[in-house]
Motif scaffolding. Structure first.
Motif, PDB file in Angstrom:
ATOM      1  N   GLN A   1      -1.210 -10.746   9.602  1.00 32.97           N
ATOM      2  CA  GLN A   1      -1.059 -12.183   9.855  1.00 32.97           C
ATOM      3  C   GLN A   1       0.049 -12.814   9.031  1.00 32.97           C
ATOM      4  O   GLN A   1       0.809 -13.639   9.523  1.00 32.97           O
ATOM      5  N   THR A   2       0.143 -12.436   7.744  1.00 33.78           N
ATOM      6  CA  THR A   2       1.052 -13.146   6.836  1.00 33.78           C
ATOM      7  C   THR A   2       2.319 -12.361   6.528  1.00 33.78           C
ATOM      8  O   THR A   2       3.278 -12.914   6.017  1.00 33.78           O
ATOM      9  N   GLY A   3       2.311 -11.052   6.811  1.00 30.90           N
ATOM     10  CA  GLY A   3       3.457 -10.219   6.459  1.00 30.90           C
ATOM     11  C   GLY A   3       3.475  -9.824   4.994  1.00 30.90           C
ATOM     12  O   GLY A   3       4.367  -9.106   4.542  1.00 30.90           O
TER      13      GLY A   3
ATOM     14  N   THR B   1      -7.761  -6.833   3.928  1.00 37.80           N
ATOM     15  CA  THR B   1      -6.381  -6.588   3.484  1.00 37.80           C
ATOM     16  C   THR B   1      -5.426  -6.354   4.657  1.00 37.80           C
ATOM     17  O   THR B   1      -4.344  -6.943   4.699  1.00 37.80           O
ATOM     18  N   VAL B   2      -5.813  -5.515   5.604  1.00 32.21           N
ATOM     19  CA  VAL B   2      -4.905  -5.172   6.708  1.00 32.21           C
ATOM     20  C   VAL B   2      -4.756  -6.350   7.682  1.00 32.21           C
ATOM     21  O   VAL B   2      -3.659  -6.645   8.151  1.00 32.21           O
ATOM     22  N   VAL B   3      -5.877  -7.039   7.934  1.00 31.78           N
ATOM     23  CA  VAL B   3      -5.856  -8.196   8.835  1.00 31.78           C
ATOM     24  C   VAL B   3      -4.897  -9.247   8.268  1.00 31.78           C
ATOM     25  O   VAL B   3      -4.043  -9.787   8.984  1.00 31.78           O
ATOM     26  N   ASP B   4      -4.993  -9.514   6.983  1.00 28.47           N
ATOM     27  CA  ASP B   4      -4.130 -10.521   6.355  1.00 28.47           C
ATOM     28  C   ASP B   4      -2.675 -10.058   6.316  1.00 28.47           C
ATOM     29  O   ASP B   4      -1.756 -10.860   6.490  1.00 28.47           O
ATOM     30  N   TYR B   5      -2.468  -8.774   6.090  1.00 27.81           N
ATOM     31  CA  TYR B   5      -1.095  -8.236   6.086  1.00 27.81           C
ATOM     32  C   TYR B   5      -0.430  -8.474   7.440  1.00 27.81           C
ATOM     33  O   TYR B   5       0.712  -8.968   7.512  1.00 27.81           O
TER      34      TYR B   5
ATOM     35  N   PRO C   1       7.897  -0.068   9.449  1.00 30.13           N
ATOM     36  CA  PRO C   1       8.169  -0.495   8.082  1.00 30.13           C
ATOM     37  C   PRO C   1       7.686  -1.895   7.697  1.00 30.13           C
ATOM     38  O   PRO C   1       7.450  -2.137   6.526  1.00 30.13           O
ATOM     39  N   ASP C   2       7.534  -2.830   8.632  1.00 28.59           N
ATOM     40  CA  ASP C   2       7.010  -4.127   8.194  1.00 28.59           C
ATOM     41  C   ASP C   2       5.870  -4.588   9.107  1.00 28.59           C
ATOM     42  O   ASP C   2       5.579  -3.976  10.136  1.00 28.59           O
ATOM     43  N   ALA C   3       5.252  -5.689   8.694  1.00 25.89           N
ATOM     44  CA  ALA C   3       4.045  -6.157   9.384  1.00 25.89           C
ATOM     45  C   ALA C   3       4.346  -6.521  10.841  1.00 25.89           C
ATOM     46  O   ALA C   3       3.520  -6.295  11.718  1.00 25.89           O
TER      47      ALA C   3
END
Ligand SMILES: *Cc1c(COP(=O)(O)O)cnc(C)c1O
Length: 433
Positions: free
Chosen positions: A286-288, A280-284, A319-321
């Motif tokens: 990477q993709t935002g 979940t965190v890795v994808d967050y 606040p954001d990825a």
């Protein structure tokens, strides 16, 4: 100092109130509003963890009823070492062993600190405090050990029957006295649901004050920031360089603590999160896009988290990825890579990793040669391999030596009550206990 909810819809509270409440009333998590300003040069040697912790925790507790007890609390909580051991000749790679506490995992730091604080907060209350812990393995043991025989506090550990390893089950059921262990006929999710139902049940709330001790509690995270403080300071004093950490991560409590230590001015360089197949965190990053999902079972089971609660504390700072990506990076390590890393590092260096720590060792190998050469890297060892001997021993073809503190727990008689996964069964187990 005051602590605010990540959701911003609850009043700010002081240190004791944040610890006693666990979750803020708006459903958010408490985060510090200010950071203690501590002169790093005034801090003692890294081996004196209590001495390092005292001024930071004292800053957080400033103006709180517990302020005058901070010294006693840190000495009670930090009564075992967190050694930093070199893994190569020039000290560019080292391992921080966080598994020398009573249940041989880093969760002992948070659990012991929380226990030292809560027993003091509860002094003079006539109603007992009952701490309910749903556990899939490690948390329950650390919390039970920390609160065992503490006056005025009872702990109820709920674990899924047949779904924890024999070694884990022993650590959940060997306590007695003020600790009750319940083997629930269901899954970890059923255990969590029962805890939530108990919190809403008028009859159970009438019998005792209820509390929780999982890593949403601020009292678990502040003490974890202290071993990052001690280690980074040690490396700074020795080499004049910042320490970079690779942290086996699941619910992100350990990594939030590292970010907080960096905020407090400690010389921390890169932070790399090593996740298992729960990406979940890795994808967050990477993709935002944040897409929580059900967890998948892996060899590093204490990191099987599909929707990490403490991400909310990270987004309170970044606040954001894209912004979070400037502070840390994350990788996902498969079960096959975990197994291969354990086997390889045992034969190549004689080093035995637990499956969680193996994700950090593998993440280090995946760094580019430049990144490896430019940093002072610290692998964070979150548990002793003997806790996961069912997994580790077949991979290295050797028995894992069991440390003395664990051996003592293994020899105690196991006692638990089996219950169906219903609130009625939990209530009646409480009345008998
Ligand atoms: C809990 C745990 C983790 C994950 O820590 P988080 O704070 O949830 O990210 C890693 N390794 C071990 C051994 C654990 O018990």
């Amino acid at each position: 100092m005051q602590f605010a909810s990540t959701r911003g819809k609850a009043p700010e509270v002081g240190f004791s109130a944040a610890l006693a409440q666990g979750l803020a009333p708006d459903g958010g998590l408490y985060v510090p509003q200010q950071w203690p300003a501590v002169a790093l040069a005034s801090l003692p040697d890294a081996s004196d963890l209590a001495g390092i912790a005292a001024p930071f925790i004292g800053g957080f507790a400033a103006g709180d009823p517990l302020e005058s007890e901070v010294d006693a609390i840190v000495h009670e909580a930090f009564n075992f070492p967190a050694p930093l051991l070199p893994l190569d000749a020039d000290g560019r790679l080292a391992v921080l062993e966080l598994f020398h506490g009573p249940t041989a995992a880093f969760k002992d730091f948070g659990a012991r600190f929380l226990a030292a604080c809560l027993t003091r907060i509860r002094r003079g209350h006539s109603r007992p405090l009952r701490i309910l812990v749903a556990t899939s393995g490690d948390t329950g043991g650390a919390v039970a050990a920390a609160f065992h025989r503490q006056p005025g506090i009872e702990v109820v550990v709920l674990f899924p029957k047949g779904l924890v390893s024999p070694t884990q089950q022993q650590q959940l059921t060997c306590w007695g006295d003020n600790i009750s262990s319940l083997a629930v006929q269901g899954t970890f999710d059923d255990c969590q649901r029962l805890v939530k139902e108990a919190f809403l049940d008028p009859q159970m709330r009438a019998e005792a004050e209820l509390s929780s001790a999982n890593s949403i509690n601020l009292g678990r995270l502040l003490p974890q920031a202290m071993y990052y403080a001690a280690t980074s300071l040690d490396i700074w004093r020795r080499y004049g360089e910042k320490a970079s950490f690779i942290i086996p991560s699941g619910n992100l409590g350990n990594s939030v603590a590292c970010l907080w230590a960096q905020r407090m001015g400690l010389p921390i360089g890169e932070i790399v999160l090593a996740h298992n197949a729960n990406r979940t965190v890795v994808d967050y990053l990477q993709t935002g896009e944040l897409r929580p999902r059900p967890s998948v079972a892996t060899l590093a089971s204490a990191m099987d988290v599909g929707s990490p609660s403490n991400l909310e504390r990270m987004t309170a700072l970044y606040p954001d990825a894209r912004q979070l990506g400037t502070a840390l990076s994350a990788v996902s390590i498969s079960d096959a890579q975990i197994s291969a890393r354990i086997t390889h590092d045992y034969s190549a260096r004689g080093q035995v990793w637990c499956p969680h720590t193996a994700t950090a060792a593998e993440a280090y190998e995946q760094l580019s040669a430049e990144r490896r050469a430019s940093g002072r890297w610290v692998l964070v060892a979150t548990a002793h391999p003997a806790k996961f001997r069912e997994i580790v021993e077949p991979l290295i073809g050797q028995p894992v030596a069991v440390p003395e503190n664990l051996q003592r727990l293994f020899e105690l008689p196991s006692q638990f009550t089996e219950i169906p996964a219903t609130l009625a069964a939990l209530r009646s187990a409480m009345q008998q206990g």
